[in-house]
Design a protein around this motif. Structure first.
Motif, mmCIF file in Angstrom:
data_model
loop_
_atom_site.group_PDB
_atom_site.id
_atom_site.type_symbol
_atom_site.label_atom_id
_atom_site.label_comp_id
_atom_site.label_asym_id
_atom_site.label_seq_id
_atom_site.Cartn_x
_atom_site.Cartn_y
_atom_site.Cartn_z
ATOM 1 N N TYR A 119 -13.566 32.513 0.358
ATOM 2 C CA TYR A 119 -12.686 33.668 0.154
ATOM 3 C C TYR A 119 -11.425 33.501 0.987
ATOM 4 O O TYR A 119 -11.496 33.350 2.203
ATOM 5 C CB TYR A 119 -13.424 34.946 0.528
ATOM 6 C CG TYR A 119 -12.585 36.201 0.619
ATOM 7 C CD1 TYR A 119 -11.530 36.452 -0.259
ATOM 8 C CD2 TYR A 119 -12.882 37.160 1.573
ATOM 9 C CE1 TYR A 119 -10.788 37.618 -0.176
ATOM 10 C CE2 TYR A 119 -12.149 38.332 1.671
ATOM 11 C CZ TYR A 119 -11.098 38.562 0.798
ATOM 12 O OH TYR A 119 -10.358 39.717 0.884
ATOM 13 N N GLU A 121 -8.780 35.380 2.476
ATOM 14 C CA GLU A 121 -8.567 36.788 2.821
ATOM 15 C C GLU A 121 -7.150 37.010 3.344
ATOM 16 O O GLU A 121 -6.741 36.399 4.327
ATOM 17 C CB GLU A 121 -9.571 37.228 3.883
ATOM 18 C CG GLU A 121 -9.451 38.680 4.237
ATOM 19 C CD GLU A 121 -10.507 39.123 5.223
ATOM 20 O OE1 GLU A 121 -10.950 40.275 5.113
ATOM 21 O OE2 GLU A 121 -10.882 38.323 6.108
ATOM 22 N N PHE A 150 -6.777 45.852 -5.442
ATOM 23 C CA PHE A 150 -6.997 45.114 -4.193
ATOM 24 C C PHE A 150 -8.118 45.786 -3.388
ATOM 25 O O PHE A 150 -9.045 45.103 -2.924
ATOM 26 C CB PHE A 150 -5.698 45.075 -3.380
ATOM 27 C CG PHE A 150 -5.811 44.344 -2.076
ATOM 28 C CD1 PHE A 150 -5.608 42.969 -2.013
ATOM 29 C CD2 PHE A 150 -6.104 45.016 -0.896
ATOM 30 C CE1 PHE A 150 -5.711 42.283 -0.806
ATOM 31 C CE2 PHE A 150 -6.207 44.343 0.309
ATOM 32 C CZ PHE A 150 -6.007 42.971 0.348
ATOM 33 N N ASP A 151 -8.039 47.101 -3.228
ATOM 34 C CA ASP A 151 -9.061 47.835 -2.467
ATOM 35 C C ASP A 151 -10.430 47.754 -3.137
ATOM 36 O O ASP A 151 -11.463 47.673 -2.462
ATOM 37 C CB ASP A 151 -8.650 49.303 -2.296
ATOM 38 C CG ASP A 151 -7.453 49.465 -1.364
ATOM 39 O OD1 ASP A 151 -7.170 48.541 -0.560
ATOM 40 O OD2 ASP A 151 -6.790 50.526 -1.448
ATOM 41 N N ARG A 154 -11.725 43.817 -2.773
ATOM 42 C CA ARG A 154 -11.958 43.251 -1.442
ATOM 43 C C ARG A 154 -13.436 43.189 -1.087
ATOM 44 O O ARG A 154 -13.936 42.129 -0.687
ATOM 45 C CB ARG A 154 -11.164 44.006 -0.382
ATOM 46 C CG ARG A 154 -11.255 43.305 0.954
ATOM 47 C CD ARG A 154 -10.383 43.957 2.022
ATOM 48 N NE ARG A 154 -10.424 43.157 3.224
ATOM 49 C CZ ARG A 154 -11.465 43.086 4.046
ATOM 50 N NH1 ARG A 154 -12.569 43.771 3.788
ATOM 51 N NH2 ARG A 154 -11.447 42.326 5.110
ATOM 52 N N TYR A 157 -15.120 40.361 -3.002
ATOM 53 C CA TYR A 157 -14.821 39.034 -2.439
ATOM 54 C C TYR A 157 -15.675 38.773 -1.205
ATOM 55 O O TYR A 157 -16.270 37.702 -1.060
ATOM 56 C CB TYR A 157 -13.346 38.916 -2.038
ATOM 57 C CG TYR A 157 -12.347 39.030 -3.158
ATOM 58 C CD1 TYR A 157 -12.509 38.351 -4.365
ATOM 59 C CD2 TYR A 157 -11.198 39.793 -3.002
ATOM 60 C CE1 TYR A 157 -11.570 38.447 -5.378
ATOM 61 C CE2 TYR A 157 -10.245 39.885 -4.002
ATOM 62 C CZ TYR A 157 -10.438 39.220 -5.189
ATOM 63 O OH TYR A 157 -9.495 39.312 -6.182
#
Length: 189
Positions: A119, A121, A150-151, A154, A157
């Motif tokens: 991932y 990040e 995105f939220d 996350r 991921y």
């Protein structure tokens, strides 16, 4: 399952020998640099690299934006899973995954069965700076929509990752060398 893992021969304690697929999958949000990283590591280690989005486009003869527009996201996700499944017959690939690949639980299972998931990040603001063509990103409808996406993604991921590499404030070159070091330390590349 694509790969079998066994202990290495005498004298190489702590090592494992993996037979079958040993792909490295790069996941992360739009603009994280997954394709650039796969290409850079491919050049560094003479390993082939592929991009799941490009695989889908080649198989369909259409852009992802057009597939989304004409068939919808659900159809694209099915095609994405089929492309991922097709990698079972390959070995030692560096795979750049589309940002939404983690939306389908089967994809996460496939990646784990075939290799290691890394991932990348980063922050949402970093992703926005890297996105060159918003028109080519069908799941980027607006800045607010992308922030919600995105939220939402996350934790997906984080949950899918075997390894996480913090890319905040780093150049693509920095990320390539840090990732290479991380993978080498673990005997993955």
């Amino acid at each position: 399952m694509c790969a079998e893992v066994e202990r290495a021969p005498e004298g190489r304690e702590g090592s494992f020998v993996k037979h079958g697929c040993d792909h490295i999958f790069f996941i992360g949000f739009l603009g994280a640099g997954k394709s650039t990283l796969a290409r850079n590591l491919g050049d560094m280690f003479h390993r082939p690299f592929v991009d799941t989005d490009r695989l889908v486009e080649r198989r369909c003869g259409r852009s992802i934006a057009r597939i989304f527009r004409e068939e919808g996201e659900a159809s694209f996700r099915k095609r994405e899973t089929a492309a991922l499944r097709s990698l079972k017959s390959e070995q030692s690939l560096l795979v750049s995954c589309g940002g939404g690949i983690v939306e389908t639980p089967e994809n996460i299972d496939l990646m784990h069965a075939m290799g290691t998931v890394v991932y990348l990040e980063g922050d949402f603001s970093d992703s926005l700076r890297q996105i060159r063509s918003i028109a080519a990103r069908p799941d980027f409808k607006s800045r607010a929509h992308a922030a919600r996406l995105f939220d939402h993604r996350r934790p997906l991921y984080v949950g899918a990752a075997d390894l996480t590499l913090d890319i905040r404030g780093k150049t693509f070159e920095d990320v390539s060398y840090l990732c290479a070091e991380m993978l080498l330390e673990r005997g993955l590349i």
